[in-house]
Design a protein around this motif. Structure first.
Motif, mmCIF file in Angstrom:
data_model
loop_
_atom_site.group_PDB
_atom_site.id
_atom_site.type_symbol
_atom_site.label_atom_id
_atom_site.label_comp_id
_atom_site.label_asym_id
_atom_site.label_seq_id
_atom_site.Cartn_x
_atom_site.Cartn_y
_atom_site.Cartn_z
ATOM 1 N N ASP A 258 22.013 79.576 -12.211
ATOM 2 C CA ASP A 258 23.393 79.994 -12.444
ATOM 3 C C ASP A 258 24.320 78.794 -12.580
ATOM 4 O O ASP A 258 25.263 78.800 -13.380
ATOM 5 N N GLU A 259 24.049 77.762 -11.795
ATOM 6 C CA GLU A 259 24.899 76.577 -11.851
ATOM 7 C C GLU A 259 24.770 75.881 -13.199
ATOM 8 O O GLU A 259 25.759 75.413 -13.774
ATOM 9 N N ASP A 260 23.550 75.809 -13.728
ATOM 10 C CA ASP A 260 23.343 75.229 -15.054
ATOM 11 C C ASP A 260 24.120 76.016 -16.115
ATOM 12 O O ASP A 260 24.746 75.442 -17.009
ATOM 13 N N GLU A 261 24.063 77.323 -15.998
ATOM 14 C CA GLU A 261 24.774 78.162 -16.958
ATOM 15 C C GLU A 261 26.281 77.953 -16.868
ATOM 16 O O GLU A 261 26.982 77.876 -17.890
ATOM 17 N N ALA A 262 26.804 77.832 -15.622
ATOM 18 C CA ALA A 262 28.240 77.611 -15.449
ATOM 19 C C ALA A 262 28.655 76.266 -16.037
ATOM 20 O O ALA A 262 29.711 76.147 -16.678
ATOM 21 N N VAL A 263 27.827 75.251 -15.809
ATOM 22 C CA VAL A 263 28.129 73.922 -16.376
ATOM 23 C C VAL A 263 28.137 73.983 -17.898
ATOM 24 O O VAL A 263 29.031 73.419 -18.559
ATOM 25 N N LEU A 264 27.153 74.688 -18.477
ATOM 26 C CA LEU A 264 27.079 74.761 -19.940
ATOM 27 C C LEU A 264 28.267 75.548 -20.502
ATOM 28 O O LEU A 264 28.802 75.205 -21.562
ATOM 29 N N ARG A 265 28.699 76.579 -19.791
ATOM 30 C CA ARG A 265 29.884 77.335 -20.225
ATOM 31 C C ARG A 265 31.106 76.409 -20.273
ATOM 32 O O ARG A 265 31.883 76.414 -21.236
ATOM 33 N N THR A 266 31.271 75.628 -19.212
ATOM 34 C CA THR A 266 32.412 74.720 -19.136
ATOM 35 C C THR A 266 32.353 73.682 -20.250
ATOM 36 O O THR A 266 33.359 73.396 -20.912
ATOM 37 N N LEU A 267 31.165 73.122 -20.467
ATOM 38 C CA LEU A 267 31.021 72.125 -21.527
ATOM 39 C C LEU A 267 31.285 72.738 -22.899
ATOM 40 O O LEU A 267 31.919 72.113 -23.763
ATOM 41 N N ALA A 268 30.830 73.969 -23.122
ATOM 42 C CA ALA A 268 31.053 74.632 -24.412
ATOM 43 C C ALA A 268 32.536 74.868 -24.657
ATOM 44 O O ALA A 268 33.026 74.720 -25.783
ATOM 45 N N ALA A 269 33.276 75.222 -23.588
ATOM 46 C CA ALA A 269 34.719 75.419 -23.737
ATOM 47 C C ALA A 269 35.411 74.106 -24.110
ATOM 48 O O ALA A 269 36.277 74.068 -24.990
#
Length: 578
Positions: free
Chosen positions: A175-186
């Motif tokens: 989940d943490e990896d996904e949250a980081v990737l979401r933030t980076l994508a934004a």
């Protein structure tokens, strides 16, 4: 009752063990906080890094590299979406050049990648090969297991998708990896938007500078042919294309001719006549833009520049407004090259409209200048007729009266008579000049050599069984005298007739060109060639005689791999060069 020493020994270790467990838990929490802090710092550094450059290609590469680093993945990619949801650009991290070359073409958006395109939401898989949408990997592709993907949005529109595979240490993405990737994508969406705005500003600056230079060239009296070549070169520079051609309509019929070309293979297509079946002719008559991912694969019945040179992605658009197109612009890349973005096509369309407007203004100015010249010639002609001729005529009458008075002096009478005869000749010359002044440049230009060449090749279609390819370069309608034009047409007619009767060819290419000093005709076929056993060649003798009469030459050489090349070349007279 006092506790015994043995009892104290039995209960003593329990509080110490509890304390150790609490300390270990605290250390783990501190380590997690530090790891989270470090990861947040890394994420912030990545956001700053991808936003520190305004070159779009650099930004896209940094986004992909940052994503791989932040989630500790082995492979990463960023797929940029084009028209109809297809991947038009694919940036990879973690693969060397040999692996990329072994895979071949980049993915087009099938399988798991296609699922993320259709449903732009974060996707996390422990084994992407087990997903029902998986279609496997192409030959040469490295094996991949874990998968994490997220869309990159720019102003609420999906720009592309980030793909990450194989988390290091054989772990799964969490989940943490996904949250980081979401933030980076934004953050990536903001950086991409800034880079695109900057790129658009730079393009607009180049467009305005090119438009200003074009208008200045046209209004300064630069020759139209040179301006057309300038337009093609400018469009190629603005679009960063491999080849740009500019076709204009012929005087008669539905065909167009490529007047200007710039880029790869420009010499091979310049002057090429485009039949009504080509994409360029369709764009000219419909005034609608046509785009293609592979121009050479489009059905054009063997015509057009894409039949001469392998071309990949490209687009064609009319040169001018919807009411009256002045020509057709084709912008293309070689096979394997990138497709052109919507922003590029819009920019080139705007420049083409402005170029057409500048051409129209320059044409009106030339017409006004020509009208002024013709008006001035009419005035000169009237003055010559009303003043010069009348005075010359009066002087001649006066001298005629003197001849009778000096009849007794034969030598004087003869001299006076010669002067009278010279005056008569001068009056005839002046009248001829007046006629030339009034008639010069009043021709509408119809029925020129170009139109006649097109008519000859069209007529030869019936006997050949196919349409010859025709290429015309130079000022054939203005630089070639009528006599030379008639010889050229006769040579073309005889050559095509010989090809139809004897060559058994399936393709013929005709090239007529002039540089103002020489006139040339080249007819190349892919037939069986000239039979050396045939000694009677009256047709070729006639062609050679026509060249000799004009001080030129005729050569016959084998074509490769089969066929014959006939080249007929003659010099142009000095008056035609002027």
């Amino acid at each position: 009752m006092a506790e015994s020493p043995a009892g104290r020994r039995r209960g003593g270790p329990a509080p110490q063990t509890r304390l150790d467990e609490l300390l270990e838990g605290l250390q783990e929490q501190v380590a997690q906080v530090r790891a989270t802090r470090d990861r947040v710092h890394t994420l912030l550094d990545a956001v700053l890094a991808i936003g520190s450059d305004l070159d779009l290609d650099v930004v896209l590469r940094r986004i992909t590299e940052s994503a791989v680093t932040l989630v500790d993945a082995q492979y990463g990619a960023l797929g940029v979406l084009g028209e109809e949801g297809r991947i038009r650009q694919f940036i990879t991290v973690g693969m060397d050049e040999d692996t990329i070359n072994a895979i071949g073409h980049y993915p087009e958006g099938h399988g798991i990648l296609g699922l993320l395109i259709r449903e732009p939401e974060p996707l996390r898989l422990p084994d992407l090969g087990q997903h029902p949408e998986s279609v496997g990997f192409p030959e040469g592709h490295p094996p991949m297991t874990t998968f994490l993907g997220a869309p990159v949005r720019v102003r609420d529109q999906v720009f592309g998708n980030l793909y990450l595979t194989d988390k290091r240490g054989d772990a799964e993405f969490d989940d943490e990896d996904e949250a980081v990737l979401r933030t980076l994508a934004a953050a990536a969406g903001v950086a991409i938007d800034n880079a695109r705005l900057y790129d658009e500003t730079r393009r607009r600056e180049r467009w305005l500078a090119a438009s200003s230079e074009l208008t200045r060239s046209l209004l300064s009296g630069t020759d139209t042919d040179q301006v057309l070549h300038q337009i093609a070169a400018t469009i190629r520079r603005l679009a960063d294309a491999a080849l740009v051609t500019l076709a204009v309509p012929l005087t008669d019929g539905d065909e167009l001719v490529i007047e200007a070309a710039d880029g790869e293979g420009a010499e091979r297509v310049r002057g090429l006549v485009l039949p009504a079946t080509t994409l360029a002719a369709k764009v000219y008559h419909s005034n609608e833009r046509i785009t293609s991912s592979s121009l050479s694969d489009e059905p054009q019945e063997g015509g057009g520049s894409a039949a001469q040179i392998p071309l990949g992605a490209g687009f064609l658009l009319p040169l001018g407004g919807h009411e009256h197109a002045r020509g057709v612009v084709q912008v293309a890349n070689l096979p394997g090259g990138e497709e052109f973005s919507d922003a590029t096509m819009v920019m080139i369309s705007g420049f083409a409209d402005q170029a057409a407007l500048a051409l129209e203004i320059a044409e009106h100015r030339r017409e006004a200048d020509q009208l002024m010249v013709l008006t001035d010639r009419d005035r000169i002609a009237r003055d010559l007729h009303d003043l010069a001729i009348q005075r010359l005529f009066a002087s001649g009458l006066t001298l005629n009266s003197v001849v009778g008075r000096v009849a007794d002096r034969p030598e004087v009478a003869e001299r006076v008579q010669r002067v009278v005869d010279d005056l008569d000749d001068t009056i005839k010359t002046v009248r001829t000049t007046i006629y030339a002044l009034r008639e010069r440049d009043r021709s509408d230009g119809r029925g020129g050599l170009r139109a006649k060449l097109l008519a000859e090749t069209d007529q030869a279609t019936n006997t050949l069984g196919f349409s010859p390819a025709l290429r015309m370069t130079g000022l054939l309608d203005t630089d070639v005298p009528d006599g030379h034009a008639e010889h050229l047409l006769a040579v073309l007619r005889e050559t095509l007739s010989n090809t139809a009767r004897h060559a058994h060819a399936t393709a013929v290419e005709v090239t007529a060109e002039t540089d103002g000093t020489r006139l040339g005709l080249r007819v190349a076929d892919n037939g069986r060639g000239i039979d050396p056993a045939v000694t009677r060649r009256s047709g070729l003798d006639n062609l050679r005689q026509r060249a000799t009469d004009l001080g030129g030459s005729l050569t016959l050489t084998p074509n490769q791999p089969t066929g014959t090349i006939v080249e007929w070349t003659v010099p142009l007279p000095v008056q035609a060069q002027a």
